[in-house]
Design a protein around this motif. Sequence first.
Motif, PDB file in Angstrom:
ATOM      1  N   ASP A  90     110.898  12.127   6.619  1.00 38.68           N
ATOM      2  CA  ASP A  90     110.450  12.996   7.701  1.00 38.68           C
ATOM      3  C   ASP A  90     109.360  12.313   8.532  1.00 38.68           C
ATOM      4  OD1 ASP A  90     109.454  13.447   5.022  1.00 38.68           O
ATOM      5  OD2 ASP A  90     107.997  14.800   5.919  1.00 38.68           O
ATOM      6  N   GLY A  91     108.566  11.443   7.881  1.00 37.60           N
ATOM      7  CA  GLY A  91     107.589  10.683   8.654  1.00 37.60           C
ATOM      8  C   GLY A  91     108.326   9.666   9.505  1.00 37.60           C
TER       9      GLY A  91
ATOM     10  N   GLU B 142     115.362  12.617   4.306  1.00 33.09           N
ATOM     11  CA  GLU B 142     114.898  13.132   3.031  1.00 33.09           C
ATOM     12  C   GLU B 142     113.525  13.746   3.282  1.00 33.09           C
ATOM     13  OE1 GLU B 142     117.622  10.101   0.374  1.00 33.09           O
ATOM     14  OE2 GLU B 142     115.466   9.962   0.109  1.00 33.09           O
TER      15      GLU B 142
ATOM     16  N   ASN C  68     110.321  15.820   2.856  1.00 33.54           N
ATOM     17  CA  ASN C  68     109.392  16.391   1.878  1.00 33.54           C
ATOM     18  C   ASN C  68     108.116  16.924   2.529  1.00 33.54           C
ATOM     19  OD1 ASN C  68     108.193  13.993   2.531  1.00 33.54           O
ATOM     20  ND2 ASN C  68     108.590  13.009   0.561  1.00 33.54           N
TER      21      ASN C  68
ATOM     22  N   CYS D 179     105.796  15.489   3.936  1.00 36.38           N
ATOM     23  CA  CYS D 179     104.592  14.643   3.851  1.00 36.38           C
ATOM     24  C   CYS D 179     104.995  13.170   3.852  1.00 36.38           C
ATOM     25  CB  CYS D 179     103.805  14.956   2.577  1.00 36.38           C
ATOM     26  SG  CYS D 179     104.621  14.382   1.067  1.00 36.38           S
ATOM     27  N   TYR D 180     103.989  12.327   3.932  1.00 33.42           N
ATOM     28  CA  TYR D 180     104.217  10.891   3.838  1.00 33.42           C
ATOM     29  C   TYR D 180     104.023  10.503   2.389  1.00 33.42           C
ATOM     30  CZ  TYR D 180     103.428  10.372   8.947  1.00 33.42           C
ATOM     31  OH  TYR D 180     103.489  10.441  10.298  1.00 33.42           O
ATOM     32  N   GLY D 181     105.120  10.412   1.647  1.00 29.27           N
ATOM     33  CA  GLY D 181     104.990  10.081   0.234  1.00 29.27           C
ATOM     34  C   GLY D 181     104.356   8.715   0.013  1.00 29.27           C
TER      35      GLY D 181
HETATM   36 MG   LIG Z   1     108.267  12.270   3.754  1.00 34.99          MG
END
Ligand SMILES: [Mg+2]
Lengths: 626, 349
Positions: B111-112, B137, B139, B141-143
């Motif tokens: 998503d980032g 994918e 989530n 946030c920036y995993g």
């Molecule tokens: Mg992400």
Amino acid sequence: MQPKHAINDFVIKFANVNGTGSASANGMFAKAIFRMGIPVSPRNIFPSNIQGMPTWYEVRVSQDGYLGRRGGTDIMVCVNPQSMAKDVEGVEPGGYFVYDSTKPLEPRFIRDDIHYIGLPLTEICLREYTDARQRLLFKNVIYVGALAALLNIDFTILKDLVSDQFKGKERLITPNIYALELGYQHAQANFNCPLSIRLERGHKVAKHIEDFDNILMDGNTAAALGAVYAGATVAAWYPITPSTSVVDAFDKYCRRLRIDPGTGKKNYAIVQAEDELSAMGMVIGANWNGARAFTATSGPGVSLMSEFLGLAYFAEVPSVLIDVQRAGPSTGMPTRTQQSDILAAAYASHGDTKHVLLFPATPAECFSMTVEAFDLAERLQTPVIIMSDLDLGMNEWMSPPLEFDDSYRYDRGKVLDAEALDAMTERFGRYLDVDGDGIPYRTYPGAHPSKGAYFTRGTSRDEYAAYTEDGQAYVRNMDRLLKKFETAKALVPEAKIKQAEMETRNGAVFFGTTASPAYEAIEILEKEGICIDTLRIRAFPFSEEVEQFLRDHDRIFVIEQNRDGQMRRLLLNETNVSVKDRLIPILEYDGLPVTARKIAGMIRNFITLGNVTPITRRASAQEVSA
Amino acid sequence: MTYIKPSFRHPKAPVNELGWTRQDYEGGLSTLCAGCGHDSISAAIVDACFQLNIEPHKVAKLSGIGCSSKTPAYFLSGSHSFNSVHGRMPSVATGANLANRDLVYLGVSGDGDTASIGLGQFAHGARRNLNMTYIVENNGCYGLTKGQDSATMDTGSVNKKGDRNVSSPMDVARLAIEVGATFVGRSFSGDKEQLVPLIKAALSHRGFALLDVISPCVTFNNHAGSYKSYEYFRSVKEVMPLDFVPVREEITASYASGTTCEVRMHDGSLVRLTKQDSDHDIEDRQSALQAISHYESQGKVLTGLLYIDRDSEELHDVLGTARRPLNSLTEQELCPGSRFLDSINAGLR
Ligand SMILES: [Mg+2]
Ligand SMILES: Cc1ncc(C[n+]2csc(CCOP(=O)(O)OP(=O)(O)O)c2C)c(N)n1
Ligand code: SF4
């Protein structure tokens, strides 16, 4: 003051308003001289604007075959009242000022050391034409007709050019020839034709052009043809002056040459990307997948492409980029020329990166070097950047004809196909230096059902393309990339060396469009007893002859068109030259192509006075503002 | 350090029509956090490709940068893969696709990667209707950079530091429909039943197929208050179940009419889905957007195949490129030779 005498050797400049159709008339003027067999080099000096701003067209006629700018103006044809004050000022003593005499010239424009030729252009147009657009357009054709009489241009050549220009629109031929005649007859009737500055066919010409089998062509079109001949099938780009015409021309030739006769489908793809990042990404993706792909851009685009250039360097994906340089930084002077992307291109992207650069100096080299760039990119599996500039890319240059050897075969580099993979007994290592030249083998996606697949990445990997953060593996890889760059030295076009008539420890180094005026400047100085050997750089990395030249000379003038002496810095960085002071920067960066006089003046100043302060002269004020 | 799975193959492992086992579609051992949603998506991709009988070497995997973008290393090790730069996978995929239109292009992004740095390239890839499957994918946030907020984070969601998000989220599915994607679905990494057939349908689609797959980050965004946690998303998803019937298979099961819809794909395969709302016409852009908004206004997230345009023109159709891959054209076909150059020279004299 006596009018200046000059046969086949003068500079004439046209001051126009952009968007008024002057470009095609001026182009016809230059081409007529070219067809008379007299060396000519025309240049557009134009604004970043579509309509209504001042624009100039400078034509140098040089029987010696000098194609760079000389400096100064002998005849000014002023059709733009906006710029008249500066245009009058720019004429050299003894020269001519040609103007529209429908209205009397204001007294402040009268100089007593130049000569005035008034042509009642507006008056003739008002008399002959009723339509406003026609009045505007034919004015240009009428002054070309008048100049034909004043300068002794072969009128039948002009008529042929009109016919060539309006092929397919035949009904326009007669009115254009009529307009030429209007001007011609007016000049014949009112002036002593031809003038003391004039053309003469058959006069001894072209010391530098052995046989006059030249063509007149711009560098961007030549580069585009190079891409066609190299078999490029994918072009991705984002519009930017002065590079746009590269892809325009590629499109034009592909429409002619690359349509499948059976299906009418295209054997090529051109995508106008959303920005230069995307354009570069597309080029990388296509090359990764086994097509030859390229992009063309200018400085701002190179900045945006940098991250991707680093990826292509590190992941070892071939790519070809044509950088038609303009004056930076930032948007700078978008319609003016410079050679100021040298360092940005050589070291584009973060981390330790170096890129292969090619420096064409003529349209013929734009063509041949673009063909070569694709071979180099694939052989070396790395980006290759062709460093053209606005002057070369957008102006028409006299050039040797384009040549192509039909026995030549593309070098697609080290690619393993299904057969080769099947024949392999050892494990395929994408980044394994099998041959000791730093260049590994690659495979195309989809090549084999079970062999040769690998993971391409911008992260560190081992010889088998597996991700690793092991410092030793990283260093091995970085050192191999350096070895590959060493290999490149023997593959890139060699530098051109010209020895002075007498032995000397003075050298001059230059590249690209600086070459023409630099060669001329060296000859001017030679006549004054200053001898200088020259080296024209044609590629980075620098090969052995560049090192040798630097070793062999005590004082080396590095002539280039940027503020910071970027090529000089690159030489200091990338060769073994030990003493920095031996490389003397000779720089011009006002956005106009550097002139021979200026280069000669700066070198002369250095040799006689020990400094390179640019000489000032009357004409320079006008040129800086242009 | 490389992770290579033991390659023991069970003698009775089922094979697909090509004679390959599911294991042949796997990749290296994942290095993601245990429980990361992304791993479930990789597993779903393996299932989908195995079941679709795709030859692994005919797939090109592409990704940007992020935990999600690492995952192509964990499936289909027999395919070439290109892990490019952050947010720029669509352009690399475009170039690759232009060079060879005969491969299956599978892009994986985060998503980032998609909704922030790569929003432009994502939108333009969709707009050009590039023939590829593009999986986000998601989530929230920036995993990989340790849990910063991403642009898909829902309004009201609380991040790992306890801050509540007030900005509006970027909905990549809605955006894709708006800008011209021709296949748009949403799913959940924890819903294999829906995800596998959805991926199969996306891979069978001709044109730009976007899948927005909610994929919780167990390390940085799975806490109470996060709208992208397993628990929260399970509670809000409104599932449209989906069946993918390949070209040759007989159609057996029957569904209650009104909410059932069957879509014949370009390649002849069939997608059958049970809609939650009989007004939702998945072949109509506006209707699809309305259905998304309708559930959103009730605090729900609609998952399943949201929109499809079956007979659109993909990028190659628009450009009019030859049927044969451009990378297969030979030097003889491409190079005009010196005779043509003579005529060019003649025209410039
Ligand atoms: Mg992400
Ligand atoms: C140009 C650039 N800027 C920043 C980064 C650092 N970076 C790496 S991954 C990432 C965010 C990834 O987030 P997302 O795409 O959502 O992937 P996730 O890890 O959540 O799966 C960032 C900012 C980078 N690699 N490149
Ligand atoms: S940090 Fe989050 S996204 Fe990354 S691997 Fe761990 S759980 Fe997955």
